[in-house]
Design a protein around this motif. Structure first.
Motif, PDB file in Angstrom:
ATOM      1  N   GLU A 134       0.822  -1.039  -0.062  1.00 36.92           N
ATOM      2  CA  GLU A 134       0.088   0.297  -0.003  1.00 36.92           C
ATOM      3  C   GLU A 134       0.433   1.371  -0.181  1.00 36.92           C
ATOM      4  O   GLU A 134       2.002   0.989   0.317  1.00 36.92           O
ATOM      5  CB  GLU A 134      -1.008   0.030   1.360  1.00 36.92           C
ATOM      6  CG  GLU A 134      -1.838  -1.328   1.422  1.00 36.92           C
ATOM      7  CD  GLU A 134      -2.979  -1.198   0.509  1.00 36.92           C
ATOM      8  OE1 GLU A 134      -3.158  -0.112  -0.624  1.00 36.92           O
ATOM      9  OE2 GLU A 134      -3.759  -1.948   0.490  1.00 36.92           O
ATOM     10  N   ILE A 153       4.019   2.680  -5.940  1.00 35.35           N
ATOM     11  CA  ILE A 153       3.535   1.894  -6.217  1.00 35.35           C
ATOM     12  C   ILE A 153       4.586   0.060  -6.232  1.00 35.35           C
ATOM     13  O   ILE A 153       5.047  -0.847  -5.729  1.00 35.35           O
ATOM     14  CB  ILE A 153       2.037   0.919  -6.660  1.00 35.35           C
ATOM     15  CG1 ILE A 153       0.796   2.355  -5.978  1.00 35.35           C
ATOM     16  CG2 ILE A 153       2.080  -0.245  -6.802  1.00 35.35           C
ATOM     17  CD1 ILE A 153      -0.371   1.507  -6.880  1.00 35.35           C
ATOM     18  N   THR A 171      -3.692  -0.630  -3.761  1.00 43.77           N
ATOM     19  CA  THR A 171      -3.441   0.326  -4.805  1.00 43.77           C
ATOM     20  C   THR A 171      -3.885  -1.194  -6.063  1.00 43.77           C
ATOM     21  O   THR A 171      -3.384  -0.382  -6.571  1.00 43.77           O
ATOM     22  CB  THR A 171      -1.782  -0.253  -4.214  1.00 43.77           C
ATOM     23  OG1 THR A 171      -1.327  -1.331  -3.663  1.00 43.77           O
ATOM     24  CG2 THR A 171      -1.850   0.890  -3.025  1.00 43.77           C
TER      25      THR A 171
END
Length: 376
Positions: A134, A153, A171
Motif C-alpha cells: 500500500e 507502488i 493499490t
C-alpha cells in the motif's frame, strides 16, 4: 412517448413506497445512536420497490436525511472500477489475464523483498491477490493523478507471491484503473463520466463533487466517549475540501454518489449489462466479474465469501448475509455503505450511512437488520 423512456421513468425511485420494516429498523439504529441517519433502497430489474430516508443528514443543524443526500460510498467504488476494466476487455483492449506490465512499463521493475522480479496480472489486482504494498496518504502527498501514483507502488516490494494469498489491497484497484486510462486514452474520471455515468444518468456520482452537490453531503459521524455521535472527517480528504481536484481519483474508494444513482448502475449489472436498451457490458463479462475468481483462497471481512473482479461474492450466506442467496455479489464501504445484488431473487439492496468507526463495516448489525427487513 417512446416505450424505453416510459419504462425508465416508471423505474425511477420517486415512485417507490416505503417498506415499514426497513424504516423501523433504521429508526431503531438512529435511536440507539448507531447512526445519524440512513437512505435505503430496494429494487429489482425493472422498478424500485422501496426508497426511504430516516434520521438526520446533520445532527447539529437538525437537517433531516433526504433521499437525494450525497454519500461518500468508499469501497463501493471498487465494483465500478471492475466494470470499467471489463468494458475494456469487451472492447478487445485488454484481457484480465494479462500482466500489468504489458500496459504499465514501470511494473517491469516490480520486485519482491529478495529483489526477484515479480509479475502481477490485472485479475490479481482486482481479486486482491497481487500482493502489492500500500501507499499511505503521507507518501502520496499531493499526487493528483493515477499515473504519478504508479512509481510509488512499484518502488515497494511485493508482500507475497501473487495468487498465493488474499489480502485486501487498495493499490491493486488503483493499478487496474490506471490500465484503463492507458488503453482507453482517457483519464479515469473522464472514462467513467463518458462511458458509464452520463449514459446511465448517474448525474451525482463523481470523484469531485461540485459545491451544489457538496451541500447535500451527509455528515460523517463516529461514537463519542459519552456514547453519542460526533462529527468526523472523511479519512482520505486530508485538509482539502470535498470539491478539490488536487487529489488523484481513488478508484479504490473515492467516489461520491446517491442511492438513486447507484441503483441505476446496480440495475444494469443485475440485467446482465444492459439498461433501457443500451448495452454497457456483455453478459459474459458480467458473469465473469461477479462470480468467484479467487479460487479457494480465504477471503473477505465476513465468512462464506469469495472474490470476483472488483466484487465480493457470497458463496455461503450466513450471519449478516443470511437472508441473501448464494451467488449474491456486491461491496461495502468504510463508513458502512452497502450495495448487494441477489441474482436469484432479482433484488438490489442499497444501504447508505456515514458511520466512521464501525468495528466491521461489512459485518455491522445495521447491515444485518437492513437485509432482514428487506427480506420481509
Amino acid at each position: 412517448m417512446k416505450p424505453i423512456l416510459l419504462l425508465s421513468l416508471l423505474a425511477t425511485a420517486a415512485f417507490a413506497e416505503v417498506n415499514p420494516a426497513i424504516s423501523e429498523a433504521m429508526d431503531k439504529a438512529t435511536a440507539a445512536k448507531e447512526i445519524a441517519g440512513a437512505v435505503t433502497l430496494v429494487a429489482d430489474g425493472e422498478k424500485t420497490l422501496h426508497f426511504g430516508a430516516n434520521g438526520f443528514a446533520d445532527l447539529e443543524s437538525k437537517a433531516s436525511m433526504e433521499t437525494n443526500a450525497l454519500f461518500w460510498i468508499a469501497s463501493m467504488s471498487k465494483p465500478v472500477t471492475g466494470t470499467a476494466v471489463m468494458m475494456m476487455q469487451d472492447a478487445g483492449k485488454l484481457s484480465v489475464d494479462d500482466p500489468v506490465s504489458k500496459y504499465l512499463p514501470e511494473f517491469k521493475g516490480l520486485k519482491d523483498a529478495g529483489g526477484k522480479e515479480v509479475i502481477v496480472t490485472i485479475k490479481q489486482c482486482l481479486t486482491h491477490s497481487a500482493g502489492l504494498s500500500e501507499v499511505s496518504p503521507q507518501e502520496s502527498g499531493n499526487i493528483a493523478t493515477l499515473k504519478d501514483l504508479m512509481p510509488l507502488i512499484v518502488a515497494k516490494p511485493v508482500q507475497f507471491a501473487p495468487g498465493s494469498k488474499w489480502q485486501y489491497c487498495q493499490t491493486g484497484i488503483n493499478t487496474a484503473a490506471r490500465v484503463v486510462e492507458v488503453v482507453s486514452g482517457e483519464s479515469f474520471p473522464d472514462f467513467l463520466d463518458k462511458h458509464l455515468f452520463q449514459p446511465l444518468g448517474m448525474e451525482n456520482t463523481t470523484f469531485y463533487p461540485t459545491e451544489k452537490q457538496a451541500a447535500r453531503l451527509a455528515v460523517s459521524y463516529k461514537r463519542s466517549a459519552a456514547g453519542g455521535l460526533e462529527k468526523t472527517a472523511l479519512m482520505f480528504l486530508g485538509n482539502q475540501p470535498i470539491t478539490s481536484r488536487e487529489r488523484y481519483p481513488r478508484a479504490n474508494g473515492g467516489l461520491f454518489s446517491t442511492a438513486e444513482d447507484y441503483e441505476k448502475f446496480a440495475r444494469m449489472i443485475l440485467r446482465g449489462g444492459e439498461l433501457d436498451g443500451k448495452r454497457y457490458l456483455s453478459e459474459k463479462a458480467v458473469k465473469q466479474m461477479t462470480t468467484v475468481q479467487s479460487g479457494d483462497l480465504k477471503t473477505g471481512f465476513t465468512p462464506g465469501n469469495g472474490w470476483g473482479l472488483g466484487w465480493c461474492v457470497i458463496r455461503e450466506p450466513q450471519g449478516v448475509a443470511a437472508t441473501l442467496s448464494p451467488g449474491t455479489f456486491g461491496h461495502g464501504g468504510a463508513y458502512g455503505t452497502q450495495a448487494w445484488i441477489d441474482p436469484v431473487k432479482k433484488r438490489i439492496h442499497l444501504l447508505l450511512i456515514q458511520r466512521a468507526d464501525l468495528p466491521n463495516s461489512d459485518g455491522s448489525d445495521i447491515r444485518k437488520a437492513f437485509h432482514e427487513a428487506a427480506a420481509k
